[in-house]
Scaffold this motif. Structure first.
Motif, short mmCIF file in Angstrom:
data_model
loop_
_atom_site.label_atom_id
_atom_site.label_comp_id
_atom_site.label_asym_id
_atom_site.label_seq_id
_atom_site.Cartn_x
_atom_site.Cartn_y
_atom_site.Cartn_z
N THR A 1 0.85 -1.20 0.00
CA THR A 1 0.00 0.00 0.00
C THR A 1 0.88 1.25 0.00
OG1 THR A 1 -1.56 -1.27 1.36
CG2 THR A 1 -1.97 1.10 1.13
N PRO A 2 1.21 1.78 -1.18
CA PRO A 2 2.12 2.93 -1.25
C PRO A 2 1.67 4.13 -0.43
CG PRO A 2 1.84 1.96 -3.42
CD PRO A 2 0.85 1.28 -2.52
N LEU A 3 0.35 4.38 -0.37
CA LEU A 3 -0.13 5.52 0.41
C LEU A 3 0.24 5.41 1.88
CD1 LEU A 3 -3.71 6.16 -1.02
CD2 LEU A 3 -1.75 7.68 -1.18
N LEU A 4 0.52 4.19 2.35
CA LEU A 4 0.90 3.98 3.74
C LEU A 4 2.40 3.87 3.92
CD1 LEU A 4 -1.83 1.44 4.91
CD2 LEU A 4 -1.70 3.89 5.39
N TRP A 5 3.06 3.01 3.10
CA TRP A 5 4.48 2.79 3.38
C TRP A 5 5.31 4.06 3.20
CZ3 TRP A 5 7.43 4.02 -0.65
CH2 TRP A 5 7.12 3.62 -1.94
N ILE A 6 4.87 4.98 2.35
CA ILE A 6 5.62 6.23 2.21
C ILE A 6 5.58 7.03 3.52
CG2 ILE A 6 3.64 7.52 1.27
CD1 ILE A 6 7.34 7.93 0.24
N LEU A 7 4.45 6.98 4.22
CA LEU A 7 4.35 7.67 5.51
C LEU A 7 5.20 6.99 6.57
CD1 LEU A 7 0.50 8.38 5.56
CD2 LEU A 7 2.33 9.94 4.90
N TYR A 8 5.23 5.67 6.55
CA TYR A 8 6.08 4.92 7.49
C TYR A 8 7.55 5.26 7.27
CZ TYR A 8 2.48 1.75 9.38
OH TYR A 8 1.41 1.21 10.04
N VAL A 9 7.97 5.29 6.01
CA VAL A 9 9.37 5.61 5.70
C VAL A 9 9.72 7.01 6.19
CG1 VAL A 9 11.02 6.02 3.84
CG2 VAL A 9 9.51 4.03 3.74
N GLY A 10 8.85 7.98 5.93
CA GLY A 10 9.11 9.35 6.36
C GLY A 10 9.17 9.49 7.87
N TYR A 11 8.24 8.82 8.57
CA TYR A 11 8.22 8.93 10.03
C TYR A 11 9.45 8.27 10.64
CZ TYR A 11 6.01 9.28 14.64
OH TYR A 11 5.71 9.62 15.93
N ALA A 12 9.87 7.12 10.08
CA ALA A 12 11.08 6.46 10.58
C ALA A 12 12.31 7.34 10.33
CB ALA A 12 11.25 5.11 9.90
N ALA A 13 12.36 7.99 9.16
CA ALA A 13 13.49 8.87 8.85
C ALA A 13 13.50 10.08 9.77
CB ALA A 13 13.43 9.31 7.38
N LEU A 14 12.33 10.59 10.12
CA LEU A 14 12.26 11.70 11.07
C LEU A 14 12.80 11.28 12.42
CD1 LEU A 14 11.41 14.51 11.94
CD2 LEU A 14 9.06 13.68 12.19
N GLY A 15 12.40 10.08 12.88
CA GLY A 15 12.94 9.59 14.15
C GLY A 15 14.45 9.44 14.11
N ALA A 16 14.98 8.89 13.00
CA ALA A 16 16.43 8.77 12.85
C ALA A 16 17.09 10.13 12.82
CB ALA A 16 16.76 7.99 11.58
N GLY A 17 16.44 11.09 12.17
CA GLY A 17 16.99 12.44 12.10
C GLY A 17 17.10 13.09 13.47
N LEU A 18 16.14 12.83 14.34
CA LEU A 18 16.21 13.38 15.70
C LEU A 18 17.38 12.78 16.47
CD1 LEU A 18 12.40 13.38 16.57
CD2 LEU A 18 13.83 15.36 16.05
N LEU A 19 17.69 11.52 16.22
CA LEU A 19 18.87 10.91 16.85
C LEU A 19 20.15 11.53 16.31
CD1 LEU A 19 17.86 7.13 16.95
CD2 LEU A 19 17.68 8.84 18.77
N VAL A 20 20.18 11.82 15.01
CA VAL A 20 21.34 12.50 14.43
C VAL A 20 21.49 13.90 15.04
CG1 VAL A 20 22.31 13.45 12.29
CG2 VAL A 20 21.24 11.19 12.28
N ALA A 21 20.35 14.57 15.23
CA ALA A 21 20.39 15.90 15.85
C ALA A 21 20.90 15.83 17.29
CB ALA A 21 19.01 16.55 15.80
N ALA A 22 20.53 14.77 17.99
CA ALA A 22 21.03 14.59 19.36
C ALA A 22 22.54 14.41 19.36
CB ALA A 22 20.34 13.38 20.00
N ALA A 23 23.04 13.62 18.40
CA ALA A 23 24.48 13.43 18.30
C ALA A 23 25.19 14.74 17.97
CB ALA A 23 24.79 12.38 17.24
#
Length: 406
Positions: free
Chosen positions: A269-291
């Motif tokens: 379901t592309p309408l869903l997995w694109i949102l999952y990918v973006g949200y996971a990348a946002l979470g990873a980005g916050l960890l990068v910002a913490a570093a």
């Protein structure tokens, strides 16, 4: 292409473009404006940077426009539209929504014009844009006593305040202060994205996939938003340990939530997995910002681009597709153009991160990233512009409650 641009309604009647339809809900003009500017500003920044010779030159203009003219504009369009569902009152429609769009447009034009007068016209127009949007949201949300969302108008005001602080730092020529305020705006936007995405992604998933039951994570979401707010203030007050701890907490919660939402179930379901990918990348980005806050990552470009390009932008291409289809009364299904635009934004994000590496291929990666980015948003505009300027496909007129706006 001809078939895609002919919008036919039930019964075979082709709807004509209408200003009333275009200015019916905030997502219509602001999604189109934000996505157009995403493509245009990157083309200007990468392929014709010599034209950026106004008060906000070069990289200062690029950083500003990506955050406040693209990402924040899409967020405002989403919130104005979502608020009509939450409250039964459309915050802005018709002429007031047209004025909001005019303020946004004036800012975009005048930031490109040399001279102090043009800069101040742009700055005042832009700050009025955020104040106007926040006031409209506040009137709808407080008027409906929708207590769950009382903080959203304040977050939009926070975006505007961070913008004002960034512009003042740019005038002062203080790079360190400017970067701090850019980070504050980025984190304020992250709080909004976390709040909205954590609510809508599980809702969209359970509606789209029969039998899927996933947790809403209300309690963890509250802790997450609290951590995000602490990170914003920690950044402004220059308390790196507090900022890093709060960012790490918010990022870890986001990644935990994604895993709990059963991502494998969305793979078809592309309408869903694109949102999952973006949200996971946002979470990873916050960890990068913490570093970065702890000094473990030297280049400030890393957290900015992981959060902004891999996180926000991937979320955005999914949200402007899914929510637009829903509010336009069209089937919640992707076509080839939409899926290609998803793949191109993900490719653009990956190549942009490669371009941050100290390698010989960095310039080529940057240009390839820009090309993928441009094509992705041009595809979106090509597919959705004809729909946005016409009435809903199902001919449904906005309920009377939604017409009691302003």
């Amino acid at each position: 292409m001809t078939d895609l641009l002919h919008i036919t309604e039930p019964g075979g009647t082709r709807a004509s473009p209408q200003w009333q339809a275009f200015l019916e809900l905030g997502f219509r003009p602001l999604y189109l404006a934000g996505c157009f500017w995403a493509a245009f500003s990157i083309a200007l920044w990468v392929y014709a940077p010599q034209l950026l010779a106004a008060t906000l030159p070069g990289v200062l203009w690029h950083a500003h426009e990506m955050l406040w003219a693209f990402i924040a504009t899409i967020a405002v369009g989403f919130l104005l539209t979502a608020a009509s569902n939450w409250t039964g009152v459309n915050p802005l429609r018709g002429l007031p929504l047209g004025i909001l769009l005019a303020l946004w447009s004036a800012a975009r034009i005048d930031y490109l014009v040399p001279g102090a007068l043009a800069f101040w016209v742009a700055a005042c127009s832009e700050l009025a844009f955020f104040a106007w949007a926040a006031a409209a949201l506040g009137r709808a949300i407080v008027g409906a006593r929708n207590r769950r969302n009382y903080g959203l108008p304040l977050l939009v005001l926070g975006l505007g305040m961070a913008d004002a602080l960034y512009l003042l730092a740019a005038l002062q020529g203080d790079y360190a202060l400017l970067l701090q305020r850019l980070n504050a705006g980025l984190l304020c936007m992250a709080v909004i994205a976390l709040l909205v995405a954590r609510r809508v992604i599980p809702f969209f998933a359970m509606r789209a996939i029969p039998g899927l039951t996933i947790p809403m994570h209300t309690r963890s979401g509250q802790w997450q938003i609290g951590a995000g707010v602490i990170a914003v203030f920690g950044s402004l007050l220059r308390v790196p340990t507090v900022t890093a701890a709060a960012l790490a907490a918010a990022g870890c919660i986001a990644l935990f939530q994604v895993l709990a939402w059963r991502p494998w179930a969305t793979r078809r379901t592309p309408l869903l997995w694109i949102l999952y990918v973006g949200y996971a990348a946002l979470g990873a980005g916050l960890l990068v910002a913490a570093a970065h806050a702890m000094g473990w990552i030297v280049r400030a470009a890393w957290p900015v681009h992981v959060i902004g390009v891999a996180g926000f932008s991937v979320l955005i291409i999914g949200m402007v597709t899914r929510t637009a289809l829903g509010h336009l009364g069209r089937p919640l299904q992707t076509d080839h153009a939409m899926v290609i635009s998803y793949a191109l934004v993900i490719l653009a994000a990956a190549l942009r991160l490669v371009a941050l590496l100290p390698t010989d291929i960095a310039p080529d990666a940057l240009h390839a990233s820009a090309a993928a980015w441009l094509l992705a948003f041009v595809l979106y505009l090509w597919r959705f512009f004809p729909m946005m300027i016409r009435p809903r496909a199902d001919r449904a007129v906005a309920p009377a409650a939604l017409r009691t706006s302003r």
